[in-house]
Design a protein around this motif. Structure first.
Motif, PDB file in Angstrom:
ATOM      1  N   ASN A  37       1.079  -1.215  -0.296  1.00 43.77           N
ATOM      2  CA  ASN A  37      -0.029  -0.330   0.238  1.00 43.77           C
ATOM      3  C   ASN A  37       0.881   1.197  -0.326  1.00 43.77           C
ATOM      4  N   GLU A  41       3.789   1.311  -3.229  1.00 43.36           N
ATOM      5  CA  GLU A  41       3.108  -0.207  -2.917  1.00 43.36           C
ATOM      6  C   GLU A  41       3.556  -0.255  -4.554  1.00 43.36           C
ATOM      7  N   TYR A  79       0.701  -5.290  -6.036  1.00 41.29           N
ATOM      8  CA  TYR A  79      -0.579  -5.147  -5.973  1.00 41.29           C
ATOM      9  C   TYR A  79      -1.523  -4.413  -6.393  1.00 41.29           C
ATOM     10  N   THR A  80      -0.786  -3.109  -6.977  1.00 43.88           N
ATOM     11  CA  THR A  80      -1.529  -2.256  -7.023  1.00 43.88           C
ATOM     12  C   THR A  80      -2.589  -2.963  -8.582  1.00 43.88           C
ATOM     13  N   LYS A 123      -5.412  -4.904  -6.515  1.00 44.74           N
ATOM     14  CA  LYS A 123      -5.960  -4.871  -5.854  1.00 44.74           C
ATOM     15  C   LYS A 123      -7.237  -3.487  -6.745  1.00 44.74           C
ATOM     16  N   ASP A 147      -7.257  -0.828   0.224  1.00 45.10           N
ATOM     17  CA  ASP A 147      -6.182  -0.923   0.481  1.00 45.10           C
ATOM     18  C   ASP A 147      -6.486  -2.391   0.652  1.00 45.10           C
TER      19      ASP A 147
END
Length: 151
Positions: free
Chosen positions: A65, A69, A73-74, A77, A101
């Motif tokens: 996050n 980040e 993970y971007t 998510k 997040d």
């Protein structure tokens, strides 16, 4: 959670499931290790301890996050809703805090072999409860031949 991930890896790795672990230190600074060896020692001797060794790939620590980040993970998510929408900023060590997040360590994503995000599970979800989704992702009827569980 580590033992649950080991169990899933033992049960499904022969069918194409790959479990990948990405430690992060942005939640109450619970992963202070400087590198993968230090983090592995923490897992082995502290949490869960008792000489535990993960049977899945444990990567270098990343930010999941905030301003730093990791792009993985971007991506993860962006394809599924958050598991919770309330945050306690006093225990988080990143900015900015966004609604989508990662809530805490051990949030899990089930990813199909085509890169499609199949499921997002909160940090308190026992990995074993994801077996139905894993079975579905690995079934010959789905046309898939593998998948990944990222945590």
């Amino acid at each position: 959670m580590y033992t649950g991930m080991n169990a899933l890896n033992s049960k499904y790795s022969g069918r194409g499931l790959v479990i990948l672990g990405f430690p992060s230190n942005i939640f109450l600074k619970q992963e202070p290790g400087a590198n993968a060896t230090e983090i592995l020692n923490g897992v082995k001797y502290v949490r869960p301890g008792g000489g535990f060794v993960p049977n899945f790939q444990l990567f270098e620590k990343i930010d999941v996050n905030g301003n730093k980040e990791h792009k993985l993970y971007t991506y993860l998510k962006s394809y599924c809703p958050p598991t919770q929408t309330e945050f306690n900023p006093s225990i988080l060590f990143y900015t900015p805090i966004k609604a989508n997040d990662i809530q805490w360590n051990f949030e899990k994503f089930l990813v199909g072999p085509d890169g499609r995000i199949l499921k997002r599970a909160g940090p308190g979800v026992d990995p074993a409860t994801m077996e139905v989704d894993i079975e579905s992702a690995l079934s010959p009827a789905s046309g898939d031949s593998g998948g990944a569980l990222l945590g």
